[in-house]
Structure formats: C-alpha cells, structure tokens
Design a protein around this motif. Structure first.
Motif, short mmCIF file in Angstrom:
data_model
loop_
_atom_site.label_atom_id
_atom_site.label_comp_id
_atom_site.label_asym_id
_atom_site.label_seq_id
_atom_site.Cartn_x
_atom_site.Cartn_y
_atom_site.Cartn_z
N ASN A 3 25.05 3.48 -8.94
CA ASN A 3 24.03 4.47 -8.54
C ASN A 3 23.84 4.53 -7.03
O ASN A 3 23.04 5.30 -6.54
N PRO A 6 25.62 8.23 -4.72
CA PRO A 6 25.01 9.41 -4.08
C PRO A 6 24.47 9.11 -2.68
O PRO A 6 24.62 9.92 -1.77
N LYS A 55 28.87 15.77 -7.57
CA LYS A 55 27.72 15.72 -8.48
C LYS A 55 28.10 15.29 -9.91
O LYS A 55 27.46 14.40 -10.47
N PRO A 56 29.15 15.87 -10.52
CA PRO A 56 29.52 15.41 -11.87
C PRO A 56 29.95 13.94 -11.92
O PRO A 56 29.76 13.28 -12.93
N TYR A 58 28.58 11.51 -10.40
CA TYR A 58 27.39 10.66 -10.47
C TYR A 58 26.97 10.42 -11.92
O TYR A 58 26.32 9.43 -12.22
N GLU A 59 27.33 11.35 -12.80
CA GLU A 59 26.90 11.26 -14.20
C GLU A 59 27.87 10.50 -15.09
O GLU A 59 27.55 10.23 -16.24
N ILE A 60 29.04 10.19 -14.58
CA ILE A 60 30.03 9.47 -15.39
C ILE A 60 29.57 8.03 -15.57
O ILE A 60 29.26 7.34 -14.61
N GLN A 61 29.52 7.60 -16.81
CA GLN A 61 29.06 6.26 -17.13
C GLN A 61 30.25 5.36 -17.47
O GLN A 61 31.25 5.81 -18.02
N TYR A 63 32.68 3.81 -15.96
CA TYR A 63 34.03 4.03 -15.45
C TYR A 63 34.40 2.90 -14.51
O TYR A 63 33.65 2.59 -13.59
#
Length: 142
Positions: A3, A6, A55-56, A58-61, A63
């Motif tokens: 996290n 960003p 931006k996308p 940041y949402e990948i969990q 990895y």
C-alpha cells in the motif's frame, strides 16, 4: 500489493514535475505556450496518464514481484502489438494481400510484420507459365 506504492508513485511524479518546472523557469512566455498540451505542461499530461495506468495496479491483491513483472511485460508486449504466444505459421494464420503474375504474398493475421511469399513457376520456364495464365495476367495456380 504494497500500500506504499501510491505514495511512492506520487512522490516520483512530484519530483518529475519539479524537474520540469526548474527547466521551464528560464523559458520565455512564447516558449512556454508552445510546450503546453491544452492547459497542462508536458509533464503534467504525462503524470496524469501514469496515474491512470498505475491506478488498477493499486487494487491488485496478493501479487508477488515476479507475477507483477510478468503482468507488466504482457501489457507492454500487447501495447506494442507483440505476440504473447508464438505464431503457428500454418496457412490459416495468413491472408492474401497481393497477387502478381508469378508471386502471391500473404500476411500473418496475428502479426502484420510477418509475410510469406509463394512464387509461381513452371518447370519448363516462363513461356510455359504464359500458356497456363489467363488474359488478365493472373495465374491459375490451384
């Protein structure tokens, strides 16, 4: 995904923008106007696009770094029209793009940089080939 990514991205983009501002402070108004993209400086424009791309991510969990490297390499390849899977080079992967008197050219449907040519000839020479062609100059090679 970490996290902190960003925050890291924003800090790097801020530094790029500062670098551009340091460069642009010595430019005249006319020079500045010529560099603008709409109302934005080139770096502001690029930063906005980098944010949209990041931006996308940041949402990948869950990895790992190697998975992310693979994902980014695939995106890079696709954005440069590079194949992810090797070409088969089978006939159904090609389409005819040019047909001359003695040559047929085919282009690969999956990679438009790949061509193959088939030369049409008669074992007895060009004169014999003329005898099997029609009056339009095309050859019945089937």
């Amino acid at each position: 995904m970490d996290n902190n990514l960003p925050k890291f991205v924003e800090n790097e983009l801020r530094l790029l923008l500062q670098q551009e501002r340091d460069y642009m402070k010595d430019l005249s108004i006319d020079q500045l106007d010529k560099r603008l993209i709409g109302e934005k400086t080139p770096q502001e424009f690029i930063n906005d696009n980098i944010r949209n791309i990041m931006k996308p991510l940041y949402e990948i969990q869950s990895y790992s770094e190697s998975n992310l490297d693979y994902l980014l390499q695939a995106v890079y390849s696709l954005s440069h029209f590079q194949n992810l899977v090797p070409l088969s080079l089978e006939d159904d992967e090609f389409e005819e793009v040019n047909h001359t008197y003695d040559t047929v050219t085919y282009r690969n449907k999956r990679n438009h940089k790949v061509f193959k040519e088939i030369r049409i000839f008669h074992l007895d020479g060009k004169d014999s080939l003329d005898k099997v062609s029609d009056h339009t100059g095309s050859v019945d090679y089937k």
